[in-house]
Design an enzyme around this catalytic site. Structure first.
Site, PDB file in Angstrom:
ATOM      1  N   GLU A 129      24.551  42.502  36.811  1.00  0.00           N
ATOM      2  CA  GLU A 129      25.966  42.592  36.388  1.00  0.00           C
ATOM      3  C   GLU A 129      26.108  42.286  34.897  1.00  0.00           C
ATOM      4  O   GLU A 129      25.618  41.249  34.410  1.00  0.00           O
ATOM      5  CB  GLU A 129      26.813  41.620  37.223  1.00  0.00           C
ATOM      6  CG  GLU A 129      28.292  41.655  36.817  1.00  0.00           C
ATOM      7  CD  GLU A 129      29.232  41.035  37.829  1.00  0.00           C
ATOM      8  OE1 GLU A 129      28.795  40.636  38.925  1.00  0.00           O
ATOM      9  OE2 GLU A 129      30.438  40.954  37.503  1.00  0.00           O
ATOM     10  N   GLU A 158      23.731  34.554  44.290  1.00  0.00           N
ATOM     11  CA  GLU A 158      23.622  34.649  42.832  1.00  0.00           C
ATOM     12  C   GLU A 158      22.568  33.690  42.290  1.00  0.00           C
ATOM     13  O   GLU A 158      22.476  32.544  42.745  1.00  0.00           O
ATOM     14  CB  GLU A 158      24.988  34.318  42.199  1.00  0.00           C
ATOM     15  CG  GLU A 158      26.080  35.294  42.605  1.00  0.00           C
ATOM     16  CD  GLU A 158      27.429  34.963  41.973  1.00  0.00           C
ATOM     17  OE1 GLU A 158      27.516  34.063  41.114  1.00  0.00           O
ATOM     18  OE2 GLU A 158      28.411  35.616  42.365  1.00  0.00           O
ATOM     19  N   ASP A 189      28.518  38.582  50.776  1.00  0.00           N
ATOM     20  CA  ASP A 189      28.267  37.584  49.737  1.00  0.00           C
ATOM     21  C   ASP A 189      28.243  36.180  50.322  1.00  0.00           C
ATOM     22  O   ASP A 189      29.061  35.835  51.190  1.00  0.00           O
ATOM     23  CB  ASP A 189      29.413  37.633  48.701  1.00  0.00           C
ATOM     24  CG  ASP A 189      28.950  38.217  47.384  1.00  0.00           C
ATOM     25  OD1 ASP A 189      27.734  38.249  47.126  1.00  0.00           O
ATOM     26  OD2 ASP A 189      29.819  38.636  46.600  1.00  0.00           O
ATOM     27  N   LYS A 243      24.040  38.441  50.110  1.00  0.00           N
ATOM     28  CA  LYS A 243      23.778  38.436  48.664  1.00  0.00           C
ATOM     29  C   LYS A 243      24.062  37.037  48.131  1.00  0.00           C
ATOM     30  O   LYS A 243      25.036  36.398  48.551  1.00  0.00           O
ATOM     31  CB  LYS A 243      24.669  39.463  47.951  1.00  0.00           C
ATOM     32  CG  LYS A 243      24.529  39.414  46.414  1.00  0.00           C
ATOM     33  CD  LYS A 243      25.134  40.627  45.723  1.00  0.00           C
ATOM     34  CE  LYS A 243      26.628  40.541  45.504  1.00  0.00           C
ATOM     35  NZ  LYS A 243      27.056  39.382  44.691  1.00  0.00           N
ATOM     36  N   ASP A 282      32.480  38.271  47.281  1.00  0.00           N
ATOM     37  CA  ASP A 282      33.377  37.104  47.184  1.00  0.00           C
ATOM     38  C   ASP A 282      34.457  37.370  46.125  1.00  0.00           C
ATOM     39  O   ASP A 282      35.345  36.547  45.918  1.00  0.00           O
ATOM     40  CB  ASP A 282      32.611  35.797  46.936  1.00  0.00           C
ATOM     41  CG  ASP A 282      31.791  35.799  45.666  1.00  0.00           C
ATOM     42  OD1 ASP A 282      31.736  36.831  44.983  1.00  0.00           O
ATOM     43  OD2 ASP A 282      31.187  34.740  45.339  1.00  0.00           O
ATOM     44  N   SER A 283      34.396  38.581  45.510  1.00  0.00           N
ATOM     45  CA  SER A 283      35.510  39.038  44.670  1.00  0.00           C
ATOM     46  C   SER A 283      36.791  39.099  45.491  1.00  0.00           C
ATOM     47  O   SER A 283      37.889  39.197  44.922  1.00  0.00           O
ATOM     48  CB  SER A 283      35.204  40.424  44.082  1.00  0.00           C
ATOM     49  OG  SER A 283      34.776  41.320  45.096  1.00  0.00           O
TER      50      SER A 283
END
Ligand code: KIV
Length: 279
Positions: free
Chosen positions: A182, A115, A83, A113, A44-45
């Protein structure tokens, strides 16, 4: 041969480091795949690198599905992880399974993925039970930027370091097949890597992880708004692109491009007739 959850697990067991890069489109995915990188993350960057937002929070499911489908078409051997964007899984277990399923059905990813640690374990379990592999993400989780008070290294205090270790155990127990670590201290990431059975992928977490991931714009010097400490430029593609764009501009303005070899021919008789009729 396509990389799978099994080949990635085997890499950890054999001490063969796992490589991962982000990609957001077909052409770059094809280049990364061709280089033999085992996993591609549609991060999602893309909110920052492709869409120009300040953080990942505005990214939508539609953005993620669109870019994941482009990447999947270019990734023949690389294992594609998509993401889950902000609020696509935090709201409920039902939302999490449905949205993870969309990334697989419509984006053709092999895994998703998300978080977080203990707070998203129910979601990890439910998505895994739906036969969708889940990669967890601990440490500096960018979707928590407002809660963290910015993009800051995590896990330096005894309390926070212990919490990250506990979260790592919990996401593994919930069924995660892999975990991204991270921006945490190298020694903490190494300990977690030794403790877990599943592979750890580091970004700003040192060399002790089972693999590494970078945002491709960062490692190619294409995103220059800021450069985190852990980023190394493996190429200066940003500079090369700026030079190519400037050369193109100069050649168009001086009419030296396109040259004869870039043009198509037509019979002179046809042109003569056209000139007679119109000029
Ligand atoms: O969105 C992303 O690219 C990521 C990586 C930085 C791990 O989550």
């Amino acid at each position: 041969m396509k990389n799978t959850v099994l080949t990635l697990k085997k890499q950890k067991e054999e001490g063969n480091k796992i490589t991962m890069l982000t990609a957001y489109d077909y052409s770059v995915a094809k280049l990364i795949d061709g280089a033999g990188i085992e996993t591609i993350l549609v991060g999602d960057s893309l909110g920052m690198t492709m869409l120009g937002y300040e953080d990942t929070l505005p990214v939508t499911m539609e953005d993620m599905i669109h870019h994941t489908a482009c990447v999947s078409r270019g990734a023949k051997e690389a294992f594609v992880i998509a993401d889950m964007p902000f609020l696509s899984y935090q709201t409920s277990v039902y939302d999490a399974v449905l949205n993870a399923g969309r990334l697989i059905k419509e984006g053709h990813a092999q895994a998703v993925k998300l978080e977080g640690g203990a707070s998203v374990c129910e979601q990890i379990k439910a998505i895994t039970d739906a036969q969708i592999p889940v990669c967890a993400h601990l440490g500096l989780t960018p979707q928590s930027t407002n809660a963290f008070g910015g993009f800051k290294v995590q896990g330096k205090s005894a309390e926070r370091a212990k919490q990250i270790v506990e979260d790592a155990f919990k996401v593994q127990e919930a069924g995660a097949f892999m975990v991204v670590l991270e921006c945490i201290p190298e020694k903490l990431a190494t300990l977690i890597t030794e403790l877990l059975d599943i592979p750890t992928i580091g970004i700003g977490a040192g060399a002790g992880c089972d693999g590494q991931v970078l945002v491709y714009h960062d490692m190619l010097g294409m995103f220059t708004d800021f450069k985190p400490k852990f980023v190394k430029h493996f190429g200066n593609i940003g500079e090369a692109m700026t030079k190519a764009f400037t050369d193109y501009k100069d050649e168009v303005k001086s009419a030296s491009y396109p040259a004869k070899e870039h043009t198509f021919k037509i019979d002179d008789d046809i042109m003569e007739e056209l000139y007679k009729e119109y000029k």
